[in-house]
Design a protein around this motif. Structure first.
Motif, PDB file in Angstrom:
ATOM      1  N   VAL A  34       0.873  -1.170   0.000  1.00  0.00           N
ATOM      2  CA  VAL A  34       0.000   0.000   0.000  1.00  0.00           C
ATOM      3  C   VAL A  34       0.914   1.224   0.000  1.00  0.00           C
ATOM      4  O   VAL A  34       1.701   1.414   0.921  1.00  0.00           O
ATOM      5  CB  VAL A  34      -0.920   0.016   1.235  1.00  0.00           C
ATOM      6  CG1 VAL A  34      -1.763   1.288   1.270  1.00  0.00           C
ATOM      7  CG2 VAL A  34      -1.819  -1.217   1.252  1.00  0.00           C
ATOM      8  N   LEU A  37      -1.586   5.801  -0.197  1.00  0.00           N
ATOM      9  CA  LEU A  37      -3.042   5.652  -0.318  1.00  0.00           C
ATOM     10  C   LEU A  37      -3.755   6.869   0.267  1.00  0.00           C
ATOM     11  O   LEU A  37      -3.568   7.218   1.437  1.00  0.00           O
ATOM     12  CB  LEU A  37      -3.505   4.394   0.408  1.00  0.00           C
ATOM     13  CG  LEU A  37      -5.024   4.165   0.473  1.00  0.00           C
ATOM     14  CD1 LEU A  37      -5.589   3.899  -0.922  1.00  0.00           C
ATOM     15  CD2 LEU A  37      -5.362   3.011   1.415  1.00  0.00           C
ATOM     16  N   THR A  93     -10.533   6.230  -4.094  1.00  0.00           N
ATOM     17  CA  THR A  93      -9.104   6.470  -3.912  1.00  0.00           C
ATOM     18  C   THR A  93      -8.673   7.607  -4.838  1.00  0.00           C
ATOM     19  O   THR A  93      -9.162   7.731  -5.962  1.00  0.00           O
ATOM     20  CB  THR A  93      -8.280   5.213  -4.213  1.00  0.00           C
ATOM     21  OG1 THR A  93      -8.606   4.732  -5.525  1.00  0.00           O
ATOM     22  CG2 THR A  93      -8.573   4.127  -3.189  1.00  0.00           C
ATOM     23  N   SER A  97      -2.529   7.083  -5.551  1.00  0.00           N
ATOM     24  CA  SER A  97      -2.634   5.932  -4.650  1.00  0.00           C
ATOM     25  C   SER A  97      -2.249   4.660  -5.386  1.00  0.00           C
ATOM     26  O   SER A  97      -2.529   4.511  -6.583  1.00  0.00           O
ATOM     27  CB  SER A  97      -4.067   5.796  -4.122  1.00  0.00           C
ATOM     28  OG  SER A  97      -4.487   6.965  -3.443  1.00  0.00           O
TER      29      SER A  97
END
Length: 301
Positions: A34, A37, A93, A97
């Motif tokens: 991730v 994000l 999102t 991201s």
């Protein structure tokens, strides 16, 4: 240049939200990545977009246990829902991201692609098990249905596998439980049923989002022990999301603390608990000390 911390001879960039003093631990080959994000939603009250999760980054390797902790509204569940591809309507999102799973870009998946991934390689268990089960079907029939749809098993094979799974997750007398309806089971038993459904596809990643919040302390400990046992036995990567530091302390190797959508602290769980760097983490520890953090700290090797 980003600040670096030397770990086993390798210089690694300091993770977002990890203040100086915490060891930076990153998996050599992440299963889940991730990066930056950011999650936003339109708010008529603010006449525009509001940020719910702001520039969150973390990586998780195969077989690792990772905790995300924070109060309600901290952004921890939105972070996980982004990973699972189940953001609510109107929430999305932001550009920049990135979320990838075993090399697959999750943010670019179609609904059809998600159907083949979610519930098989990526699974989740949530807070209120009763709301995720059909009250008009026995819990055994519901697990059989998942095994037939996701696993392609014949009815008899699915029934045998369902009984095996109910035994694996510690339900006494699986045959009797198989025939019961959700309203006939306790909260702890329902959560075990949901865990059985979640692991029925042999996932590589299991996300437990406040999975023990509605349970009493004794049952909560039993479910956490079950999750830790499953992780150790099957090698799945486990993300535990909670508002309670004592919960993640029981099972997680690393922890990330969130406040108002931002990561304020992260690092190995023992380091964060021994030497919290952020005032919010220290406040969480004070607020939840009565739930056993001090005892955990004494017993942890």
């Amino acid at each position: 240049m980003p600040e670096t911390t030397t770990l086993s001879g390798a210089a690694l960039p300091t993770a977002a939200g990890a203040p100086a003093g915490h060891t930076v631990v990153e998996p050599a080959v992440p299963l889940l990545s991730v990066d930056h994000l950011t999650v936003t939603a339109f708010s008529p009250d603010h006449d525009g977009e509001v940020t719910l999760v702001d520039d969150v980054s973390f990586h998780l390797g195969r077989g690792e246990t990772f905790g995300i902790v924070g109060e309600s509204g901290s952004g921890k569940s939105m972070t996980c829902r982004s990973v699972l591809g189940i953001l609510p309507a109107g929430v999305h999102t932001a550009p920049g991201s990135a979320v990838s799973f075993d090399g697959t870009d999750l943010l670019g998946l179609s609904d059809k692609q998600w159907m083949s991934l979610r519930g098989t390689r990526i699974a989740a268990v949530f807070q209120d098990p009763g709301s995720y089960l059909n009250p008009s079907m026995t819990v055994g029939a519901q697990l059989v249905e998942v095994l037939r749809i996701k696993g392609g098993l014949k009815r008899r094979q699915a029934r045998e596998r369902a009984l095996e799974l109910f035994g694996d997750i510690g339900l006494r007398n699986p045959t009797a439980v198989f025939r019961q309806y959700p309203f006939e089971l306790s909260g702890g038993m329902l959560q075990r049923v949901l865990i059985a459904i979640a692991i029925s596809g042999d996932p590589d990643l299991l996300i437990a989002d406040e999975a023990t919040t509605a349970l009493d302390v004794t049952v909560q400990a039993e479910v956490l022990d079950l999750l830790a046992e499953l992780q150790e036995r099957t090698g799945l990567a486990l993300v535990v999301v909670s508002h309670d530091l004592a919960v993640v302390a029981q099972v997680c190797e690393r922890v990330m603390v969130m406040q108002s959508g931002v990561v304020v602290e992260s690092g190995p769980t023992k380091e964060v608990l021994h030497d919290p760097q952020h005032s919010y983490t220290r406040e969480l520890m004070r607020a939840h000390a009565e739930y056993g953090l001090e005892r955990w700290d004494e017993e942890r090797p």
